[in-house]
Write a protein that holds these residues in place. Structure first.
Motif, PDB file in Angstrom:
ATOM      1  N   ASN A  72      33.840  56.664  47.104  1.00 37.76           N
ATOM      2  CA  ASN A  72      32.982  56.175  48.188  1.00 37.76           C
ATOM      3  C   ASN A  72      33.492  54.861  48.786  1.00 37.76           C
ATOM      4  N   GLY A  73      34.807  54.785  48.940  1.00 34.93           N
ATOM      5  CA  GLY A  73      35.404  53.619  49.588  1.00 34.93           C
ATOM      6  C   GLY A  73      35.890  52.539  48.650  1.00 34.93           C
ATOM      7  N   ILE A  74      35.583  52.649  47.373  1.00 27.10           N
ATOM      8  CA  ILE A  74      35.940  51.590  46.419  1.00 27.10           C
ATOM      9  C   ILE A  74      37.453  51.497  46.232  1.00 27.10           C
ATOM     10  N   ASN A 100      27.725  49.646  47.343  1.00 31.01           N
ATOM     11  CA  ASN A 100      28.524  49.963  46.156  1.00 31.01           C
ATOM     12  C   ASN A 100      28.377  48.951  45.022  1.00 31.01           C
ATOM     13  N   SER A 101      28.367  47.687  45.370  1.00 32.10           N
ATOM     14  CA  SER A 101      28.346  46.659  44.321  1.00 32.10           C
ATOM     15  C   SER A 101      27.048  46.665  43.521  1.00 32.10           C
ATOM     16  N   THR A 102      25.965  47.176  44.104  1.00 27.93           N
ATOM     17  CA  THR A 102      24.690  47.282  43.396  1.00 27.93           C
ATOM     18  C   THR A 102      24.580  48.602  42.648  1.00 27.93           C
ATOM     19  N   ALA A 106      31.731  50.925  39.221  1.00 31.90           N
ATOM     20  CA  ALA A 106      33.166  50.859  39.493  1.00 31.90           C
ATOM     21  C   ALA A 106      33.515  49.751  40.486  1.00 31.90           C
ATOM     22  N   ALA A 107      32.528  49.334  41.260  1.00 35.83           N
ATOM     23  CA  ALA A 107      32.749  48.252  42.231  1.00 35.83           C
ATOM     24  C   ALA A 107      32.494  46.922  41.536  1.00 35.83           C
ATOM     25  N   THR A 108      33.548  46.325  41.007  1.00 32.11           N
ATOM     26  CA  THR A 108      33.411  45.102  40.209  1.00 32.11           C
ATOM     27  C   THR A 108      33.541  43.831  41.036  1.00 32.11           C
ATOM     28  N   TYR A 109      33.673  43.973  42.330  1.00 34.31           N
ATOM     29  CA  TYR A 109      33.858  42.832  43.213  1.00 34.31           C
ATOM     30  C   TYR A 109      32.540  42.431  43.882  1.00 34.31           C
TER      31      TYR A 109
END
Length: 322
Positions: A72-74, A100-102, A106-109
């Motif tokens: 999904n773009g990550i 994504n970050s919430t 996988a989105a660790t940024y």
């Protein structure tokens, strides 16, 4: 005479160094990569290629679009994140960047702190697109039906945590509806097929996907999720007209890795603002169902902070999990 000759030699050397320094600071002096975190042919890719063509002409250097798909773009976002912060690699990302970050471990940024803000290209409202079999003609009718039935009303989306999934969760929260049942699909296309077949009752679709289906009479447009009515659907009311304060939709932004020099950010931002506000380019965006914006970096930062906070609350309140 010998002293004056030495002075002249130093002066010439200084001028040469200054000239070389000026050339070194010329930006851009080589091609720029524009990363797209989704596949070729989609909305993000279409906007990126439109922008790249114009941006290359304004900046005097080619802007090359590269597609890096996955998660999904990550995947594409992380490639951009790890790029050198020199202004030669930038990214075009949709609204999933604020989600994504919430939602996705996988989105660790950090979607704001770990990036350089450049510009908000535009916003993409949705159309509350319903099957005629649902038996309602407007958003007030949908609310009334949902509140006075004991049966679940199935709605589709492009997947768990997709923009059109969370848009419905926000709508349900603001109206107190408890009877919606989420049917996630792998993208909107299979969901549209089921909507046409009467297997789900409604989907919040981006304008480009909804328009031909509504205009052909196959599906009904109950409302649009933008703050104001859309020129492409002037007779369709906004959700906000019935549910005050409701606004939802997707969007597309240009960002880069953290640490791009401010002067280079300014060059990019000013060029993008100029392009987006060009009547011909703005018309092309509008024809795609996109409302042109063309923001400054500071405006984008404020906007993105608001979006991250808004959707994090929806995810928490609706207990959305992958």
């Amino acid at each position: 005479m010998r002293i004056s000759g030495v002075v002249r030699a130093f002066a010439m050397a200084a001028l040469i160094c200054v000239g070389m320094g000026a050339r070194a600071e010329t930006y851009p002096d080589r091609p720029i990569k524009l990363l797209v975190a989704f596949s070729a042919g989609g909305t993000s890719d279409t906007i990126a290629r439109m922008l790249a063509d114009r941006l290359g002409k304004v900046l005097g250097q080619p802007v090359i679009v590269e597609n890096h798909t996955g998660a999904n773009g990550i995947v594409g976002t992380e490639i951009g994140l790890r790029s050198a912060p020199d202004g030669y690699t930038i990214m075009l990302l949709p609204s999933g960047h604020a989600i994504n970050s919430t939602l996705n471990p996988a989105a660790t940024y950090d979607p704001i702190k770990d990036f350089t803000m450049i510009s908000l290209i535009g916003t993409v409202p949705m159309v509350v697109t319903a099957s005629p079999a649902l038996g309602v003609k407007n958003i007030a009718g949908l609310i009334a039906k949902a509140k006075h039935t004991t049966k679940k009303i199935d709605f589709g989306s492009g997947g768990v945590g997709a923009s059109n999934h969370l848009a419905v969760e926000l709508f349900a929260t603001m109206t107190g509806i408890k009877t919606f049942n989420h049917i996630p699909y792998r993208g909107d296309t299979p969901g549209i097929t089921d909507l046409l077949g009467g297997h789900v009752s409604f989907i919040f679709l981006n304008v480009p996907a909804a328009l031909p289906l509504v205009r052909s009479g196959k599906l009904m447009a109950l409302a649009v999720t933008s703050e104001k009515r859309l020129p492409l659907l002037p007779n369709v009311p906004t959700v906000e007209e019935t549910v005050p304060g409701y606004v939802a939709g997707s969007w597309h932004i240009i960002i880069g890795p953290k640490g791009i020099p401010a002067d280079r950010v300014q060059v990019l931002s000013q060029a993008i603002i100029k392009i987006v506000h060009t009547p011909e380019f703005a018309k092309r965006l509008q024809d795609l169902g996109i409302t042109p914006v063309g923001s400054t970096p500071a405006e984008l930062k404020t906007f993105l902070k608001s979006e991250v906070k808004k959707w994090a609350k929806v995810i928490h309140d609706a207990h959305v999990k992958l």
